[in-house]
Structures are given as C-alpha cells and as structure tokens.
Write a protein that holds these residues in place. Structure first.
Motif, PDB file in Angstrom:
ATOM      1  N   ASP A   1      -2.339  -9.081  -6.015  1.00  5.93           N
ATOM      2  CA  ASP A   1      -3.357  -8.622  -5.245  1.00  5.93           C
ATOM      3  C   ASP A   1      -3.321  -7.415  -4.809  1.00  5.93           C
ATOM      4  O   ASP A   1      -2.357  -6.600  -4.552  1.00  5.93           O
ATOM      5  CB  ASP A   1      -3.350  -9.465  -3.872  1.00  5.93           C
ATOM      6  CG  ASP A   1      -4.034  -9.300  -2.632  1.00  5.93           C
ATOM      7  OD1 ASP A   1      -5.482  -9.131  -3.109  1.00  5.93           O
ATOM      8  OD2 ASP A   1      -3.768  -9.258  -1.643  1.00  5.93           O
TER       9      ASP A   1
ATOM     10  N   GLU B   1     -12.775 -15.871  -9.407  1.00 14.49           N
ATOM     11  CA  GLU B   1     -13.347 -16.149  -8.260  1.00 14.49           C
ATOM     12  C   GLU B   1     -12.822 -16.905  -7.064  1.00 14.49           C
ATOM     13  O   GLU B   1     -12.740 -16.652  -6.048  1.00 14.49           O
ATOM     14  CB  GLU B   1     -14.859 -16.784  -8.559  1.00 14.49           C
ATOM     15  CG  GLU B   1     -16.046 -15.844  -8.890  1.00 14.49           C
ATOM     16  CD  GLU B   1     -16.044 -14.633  -7.687  1.00 14.49           C
ATOM     17  OE1 GLU B   1     -16.211 -15.112  -6.659  1.00 14.49           O
ATOM     18  OE2 GLU B   1     -15.968 -13.687  -8.221  1.00 14.49           O
TER      19      GLU B   1
ATOM     20  N   SER C   1      -7.553  -9.974  -3.910  1.00 15.50           N
ATOM     21  CA  SER C   1      -8.317  -9.102  -4.813  1.00 15.50           C
ATOM     22  C   SER C   1      -7.378  -8.854  -5.996  1.00 15.50           C
ATOM     23  O   SER C   1      -6.778  -8.064  -5.986  1.00 15.50           O
ATOM     24  CB  SER C   1      -8.716  -7.688  -4.074  1.00 15.50           C
ATOM     25  OG  SER C   1      -9.436  -7.984  -2.958  1.00 15.50           O
TER      26      SER C   1
ATOM     27  N   ARG D   1     -10.390 -14.962  -4.975  1.00 16.60           N
ATOM     28  CA  ARG D   1     -11.041 -14.341  -4.265  1.00 16.60           C
ATOM     29  C   ARG D   1     -11.358 -14.986  -2.981  1.00 16.60           C
ATOM     30  O   ARG D   1     -11.146 -14.651  -1.986  1.00 16.60           O
ATOM     31  CB  ARG D   1     -12.270 -13.747  -5.009  1.00 16.60           C
ATOM     32  CG  ARG D   1     -11.834 -12.289  -5.586  1.00 16.60           C
ATOM     33  CD  ARG D   1     -13.143 -12.025  -6.397  1.00 16.60           C
ATOM     34  NE  ARG D   1     -14.261 -11.519  -5.497  1.00 16.60           N
ATOM     35  CZ  ARG D   1     -14.376 -10.371  -4.950  1.00 16.60           C
ATOM     36  NH1 ARG D   1     -13.464  -9.413  -5.374  1.00 16.60           N
ATOM     37  NH2 ARG D   1     -15.227 -10.038  -4.206  1.00 16.60           N
TER      38      ARG D   1
END
Lengths: 245, 245
Positions: A209, A162, A171, A165
């Motif tokens: 990512d 989290e 991501s 992100r």
DNA sequence: GAGTGGTCTAGACCACTAC
DNA sequence: TAGTGGTCTAGACCACTCC
C-alpha cells in the motif's frame, strides 16, 4: 549470410505479413510448399523461423495467424495491474479466475510478504488474455487478513488491483519485482496454452500500500514471450529516442 | 502430454547431460539416430529441443556441447560492471575491444546522457565472454570530457568500470536501466556469434557517479539468452526462497 | 470430412570444423 | 579427410480443429 531456401521464403513472408492486421489467418505449410515449389521440410523451416521471430502464432489443427507483441512495462512508478498495463499498450485485457483457494502461505511466499510460514492466505490462480489470446498465467497470494472477502469479491470484479483499492482501501504499488526469461515446464505450458520448452517470462512481485507501506500480496506470473515484450525499467523511465527531454 | 519419440529421447538426454560438466562434447545427431534406432529427423528434433531449453550449444561442423547459463543480476545496488557481475555468478569474464572511435553522440544517446546532440564522444564496441564463450556484444558511449584518455587507457585495462574509477575518480552506479528480450538481427547475430532470430537480451543503461550524480556513460548491450539468465530486480533484492530473512 | 500443424522415415548434398 | 550440424526431398501417418 547463407542464401538458403527456407530463409528466402521466410523473408518473403515477413514482408507480406507485415501489412496484415494481427490475427489474420495465413497460408499453411502444405500451401507454402506448393507455392514455392519446395518440400514440406523447407516450408516448415520457414514457418518455424517466423514463429521463432514471434511474428506468427501456430495452432495445431487450427492454422497459422499473424501475431503482435504487446509491451508490458514494469517500473516503480507504474501501477501493478494487468488490466492497466495491457490497456496502456493499446490492447484489450481479460482475466479468467481458475481457482481461489484458502491455503496456508508456503514458506517462500511468507518470506516475501514478511509473514510467518503457514499463515492463512488465498491463492488466486488466473489466466489472462490480451485481445483474447492467452498471454499470462500464475498465482496471486493474498493474506486472509488483508482481504477476507476476496473469494466472493473476485466473482464480480476480475481486477485484483481494483478490489484492493475499493474493498481494502489500499493504493497498491510495486515494493519489489523480479523478472527473468525461463523455459516453460509442462505445467506452465498447459497454463499458457503453449508448448513445453517455449520461452516464457517469470515475473515475481511484491505489492504494498503506497500510503502505509503494508505488504498486500505476492504475485508469481508467467507470461508468453511471443505475446508480451516485457520491458523492465530501473530508476525511472528511460526516455526513448523519439520522446526526448 | 504426448509421448513422442523425440521428446522421449530429449528427456533421456536431459538426465544424462545433467551430470556432465559444462562444455563437455556429447554425441551428434547421426550417432543419436543410430543409438535410438530412429531417423535423423527425430534425432535432430530431440537435439533442437535441448538447444531450445538452453541445455546445449551446437556449433556447425564443430559438434554439440553441454551448456550452463550464468545469472546476470541487474539492480540499483549492484555495480554496473560486466566483470563484477559475471564473477559474482561464479564464471570467468573476459572482454575484447573491437573498436574505440571518436564519434559525435547520436541523438538518442545524447538524450540519455543529458547532452546536446553531436557532442564529442567515444564509442567503445566490445565483445564479452563468460568462460571463453561469447555472451555479450554492444556499445558503450562515453562523452570525451568525461574520459579524454579512454582510447589509450582501454589498451591496458579492459574494464571500463575500473578505468572510470581510477582515471576519472568516479564511483559508477546505475542511474537507469532497461531490459527486454528481442530477436537477433543479422548484425547482432554476427556480434554474438549466434544465429539470426535467436533470442537475445537488450540491456540499455545509463551510469552515473555515485557521489556527484554526474552522468558518465550510456551502454547498449546485447546478451545471448542461452548464455545468461538476466534477472532484473526492482526496489531492492527480492529475498529468494532458500535465503529467508 | 477436409484441412492443419506435429511427427517421422530414409535417403541426400553441402559448408564447415577439427585433426 | 572424417565428422558435424544445416538444409532439403518425397513421401507418410497422426491428432487435432473447424465446419
């Protein structure tokens, strides 16, 4: 198949415990010995058989409790997140930060992340739980430039996934991953609160990512084999027998 | 770390056995008990500790022998072949055909192979060895139309991989694969010549022809955890610490 | 303090393997 | 037949956890 006493007792207990919810306290060795009219060695062998089959957890001085193994799925198309993975399996995840230190990347970690050795990084050491039972322990290595504010951020949000992100705009997905069964060393056993020599998973992953392909972190995590049934999938999810198509 | 007697004995034996070549016969329980001046329970606990750490193999009535675990690597870019995989790890592979029967594909197998249930297939059941020690047992399912002559071919060449290459003109590769650690059932224990409840790998794979993409066979194989250290790699080989780059 | 699992003794019998 | 590992008894002491 030998019809030994302890095997007979173990089979009896297996069917009895099958109907109990996970975490239920069950009879101890002394009581089992008395109930079945055997010596403690036979009763103990039966209980150890259940432990080998990962049907119970035994705590010295504490007692014996029914156990449940959670599926920990690893594949390219699943998020590399402890919380997500555990929640998907129907259990409650929790993580505790043991330390988060700025350290130079060790040689092998630097290689995995495509960095020069001795570049600055953070070593995030955590212990993770499923349904409040210790299940995983290990390190997450994050280069400092990926997430300079990690030490402060981890105090408010325990999921590294989290944080990456929200604060790094990334991501995270698995770039590569490697899993094997090992035997717990003293250090690992302490981290997992199990016995030295117990079977444990070693899972090493590199996450990147999804958009940019930039390598984000390297994870080296040990997982108790009696807590998680690690399932590793290559080349997409293999359809299971009861979900054809 | 507790300084128990059996643990002390186990540690001593670990360092002694480390210098012996795999397969060497070592002292038995009674002898260890005498040598260290302890009861048989303590000596036995020490030997079982070594067995748990997969450093020795014990055979009832036969004795205790030093053991070695072979790496069994599974990844998308490695050939799905027992012989190749074992040879790559530096051991000698061998397979024995237990049966090769024409059977309708069971539901779950048909799903994996993208076939209709009850299509005709062969079930090839084999036991495989590393350095003449039983290590693997399981089934290979091949649709009849992929390789009609399998039953006769398998009599002359034990490698299914080779047969598919030579007689079906195929280049087998892993389409998908799934591995987990399980606990040996009575049937699996018999196939692997180990004890019920021992830790074993379950590896299920679907193989396809690299050129056409056609699905060739489905494999469900159990592997003794004390014989093979299964390493599962996702997304390309993770470089190891001593092979940077 | 009561109960638990972990360790340990000093014996014993058995089924099995190797010779 | 001798030796092996597997099972088992009837005790014992300990460190630990829970209350």
């Amino acid at each position: 198949m030998p019809e030994t006493r302890f095997r007979h007792i173990a089979d009896r207990l297996v069917s009895e415990y099958a109907e109990l919810p996970p975490g239920t306290k069950v009879a101890g060795e002394h009581e089992i010995a008395e109930r079945f009219g055997v010596g403690r060695a036979a009763a103990r062998a039966a209980m150890q058989e259940l432990q080998r089959r990962m049907l119970v957890r035994r705590i010295k001085g504490g007692g014996t409790y029914t156990a449940k193994r959670i599926d920990y799925m690893i594949s390219a198309d699943r998020a590399p997140s402890w919380s997500r993975t555990v929640r998907d399996a129907g259990a409650v995840p929790r993580s505790v930060v043991l330390s988060c230190d700025p350290l130079d990347l060790p040689h092998d970690v630097a290689v995995h992340l495509g960095r020069a050795p001795d570049e600055a990084g953070y070593r995030l050491r955590r212990r993770s739980f499923t349904d409040d039972l210790p299940a995983s322990w290990g390190d997450e290595w994050v280069p400092v430039d990926v997430l300079p504010q990690l030490p402060t951020a981890i105090r408010h949000e325990s999921s590294l996934h989290e944080i990456l992100r929200q604060m790094a705009g990334a991501s995270p997905e698995r770039a590569s991953s490697r899993a094997s069964i090992e035997v717990a060393s003293d250090e690992v056993a302490e981290g997992l609160e199990c016995a030295t020599g117990d079977p444990v998973w070693l899972v090493e992953s590199v996450n990147r990512d999804a958009a940019s392909g930039r390598l984000l972190c390297f994870t080296r995590r040990w997982i108790r084999a009696d807590a998680m049934r690690v399932v590793f999938e290559l080349g997409g999810s293999v359809p299971s027998a009861d979900a054809p198509g």
